[in-house]
Design a protein around this motif. Structure first.
Motif, mmCIF file in Angstrom:
data_model
loop_
_atom_site.group_PDB
_atom_site.id
_atom_site.type_symbol
_atom_site.label_atom_id
_atom_site.label_comp_id
_atom_site.label_asym_id
_atom_site.label_seq_id
_atom_site.Cartn_x
_atom_site.Cartn_y
_atom_site.Cartn_z
ATOM 1 N N VAL A 39 35.730 -45.158 -2.906
ATOM 2 C CA VAL A 39 34.606 -45.808 -2.505
ATOM 3 C C VAL A 39 33.618 -45.899 -3.732
ATOM 4 O O VAL A 39 33.110 -47.210 -3.954
ATOM 5 N N PHE A 40 33.585 -45.021 -4.607
ATOM 6 C CA PHE A 40 32.669 -44.971 -5.727
ATOM 7 C C PHE A 40 33.214 -46.071 -6.727
ATOM 8 O O PHE A 40 32.460 -46.940 -7.070
ATOM 9 N N ILE A 41 34.538 -46.293 -6.760
ATOM 10 C CA ILE A 41 35.174 -47.159 -7.845
ATOM 11 C C ILE A 41 34.880 -48.694 -7.158
ATOM 12 O O ILE A 41 34.446 -49.502 -7.940
ATOM 13 N N TRP A 42 34.934 -48.834 -5.802
ATOM 14 C CA TRP A 42 35.028 -50.176 -5.307
ATOM 15 C C TRP A 42 33.404 -50.460 -5.371
ATOM 16 O O TRP A 42 33.180 -51.574 -5.650
ATOM 17 N N ARG A 43 32.555 -49.588 -5.308
ATOM 18 C CA ARG A 43 31.183 -49.947 -5.224
ATOM 19 C C ARG A 43 30.518 -50.446 -6.651
ATOM 20 O O ARG A 43 29.983 -51.182 -6.983
ATOM 21 N N MET A 44 31.368 -49.558 -7.841
ATOM 22 C CA MET A 44 31.095 -50.078 -9.038
ATOM 23 C C MET A 44 31.542 -51.514 -9.295
ATOM 24 O O MET A 44 31.071 -52.058 -10.226
ATOM 25 N N VAL A 45 32.628 -51.729 -9.123
ATOM 26 C CA VAL A 45 33.278 -52.975 -9.202
ATOM 27 C C VAL A 45 32.352 -54.070 -8.517
ATOM 28 O O VAL A 45 32.270 -55.207 -9.094
ATOM 29 N N GLN A 46 32.076 -53.691 -7.386
ATOM 30 C CA GLN A 46 31.025 -54.828 -6.544
ATOM 31 C C GLN A 46 29.734 -55.069 -7.550
ATOM 32 O O GLN A 46 29.326 -55.864 -7.633
ATOM 33 N N ALA A 79 29.432 -54.641 -10.601
ATOM 34 C CA ALA A 79 29.723 -55.460 -12.060
ATOM 35 C C ALA A 79 29.651 -56.884 -11.506
ATOM 36 O O ALA A 79 29.380 -57.778 -12.560
ATOM 37 N N ILE A 80 30.474 -57.345 -10.558
ATOM 38 C CA ILE A 80 30.490 -58.738 -10.177
ATOM 39 C C ILE A 80 29.062 -59.242 -9.887
ATOM 40 O O ILE A 80 28.793 -60.349 -10.208
ATOM 41 N N GLU A 81 28.297 -58.502 -9.266
ATOM 42 C CA GLU A 81 27.036 -59.029 -8.986
ATOM 43 C C GLU A 81 25.955 -59.366 -10.058
ATOM 44 O O GLU A 81 25.358 -60.249 -10.119
ATOM 45 N N THR A 82 26.287 -58.345 -11.010
ATOM 46 C CA THR A 82 25.699 -58.564 -12.197
ATOM 47 C C THR A 82 25.948 -59.520 -12.925
ATOM 48 O O THR A 82 25.352 -60.280 -13.722
ATOM 49 N N THR A 83 27.241 -59.802 -13.280
ATOM 50 C CA THR A 83 27.588 -61.013 -14.133
ATOM 51 C C THR A 83 27.477 -62.219 -13.574
ATOM 52 O O THR A 83 26.791 -62.904 -14.035
#
Length: 175
Positions: free
Chosen positions: A16-23, A25-29
């Motif tokens: 869950v932690f890794i999935w939230r970090m990826v999401q 990063a996608i929002e930031t870009t």
């Protein structure tokens, strides 16, 4: 079994932690691409390699030689006007060469290489010990006197009393 359940809970939390970090990063870009649009890159030229090679070879050719008519005339500016004749002034120096240089160092004095030691005196000329011992005020004190008389004599002058007081403070400190 219990250890397996704990391991699966930790693994699920990590996922869950890794999935939230990826999401995130996608929002930031996506947000940054909306705020700052990318600059347009110019397209490549339509010329071929052979045409570019011919242009470079033409640039490397020596400049055409001027005609004999241009060579005989006076030098001109790039606009074609003749340059005015210039005469350079003779350089002059501000250095004064007639002044004789003088050293500012101190002159060396003539002195011996070794320091001369004072002459040794013979024991016959040295002062002898006496029966009286001089005190700090150069008054001879008789060694045969009793201590009471010595104390009484030293306390008669104000300077001796002052010295005795300072000594008592030094020798018997309160703190």
């Amino acid at each position: 079994m219990e250890k397996l359940q704990i391991f699966l809970v930790i693994l699920a939390g990590l996922g869950v932690f890794i999935w939230r970090m990826v999401q995130k990063a996608i929002e930031t870009t996506a947000r940054e691409s909306q705020e700052r649009p990318r600059p347009k890159v110019p397209s490549l030229p339509d010329t071929s390699f052979k045409e570019l090679l011919k242009q470079m070879q033409a640039q490397n050719q020596p400049a055409p030689t001027p005609s004999p008519q241009q060579q005989s005339s006076a030098p001109t500016t790039p606009a074609g006007r003749p340059l005015p004749p210039e005469t350079t002034p003779q350089p002059r120096s501000l250095e004064r060469t007639e002044v004789k240089p003088v050293s500012l160092e101190a002159k060396a004095t003539a002195r011996a290489n070794r320091e001369v030691a004072p002459r040794a005196r013979r024991a016959a000329t040295l002062p002898r010990a006496t029966t009286t011992i001089p005190n700090a005020y150069n008054r001879p004190v008789n060694t045969t006197n009793s201590t009471r008389r010595t104390v009484r004599d030293t306390l008669r002058s104000a300077a001796d009393v002052r010295a005795a007081f300072v000594l008592s403070e030094v020798l018997r400190r309160k703190f």
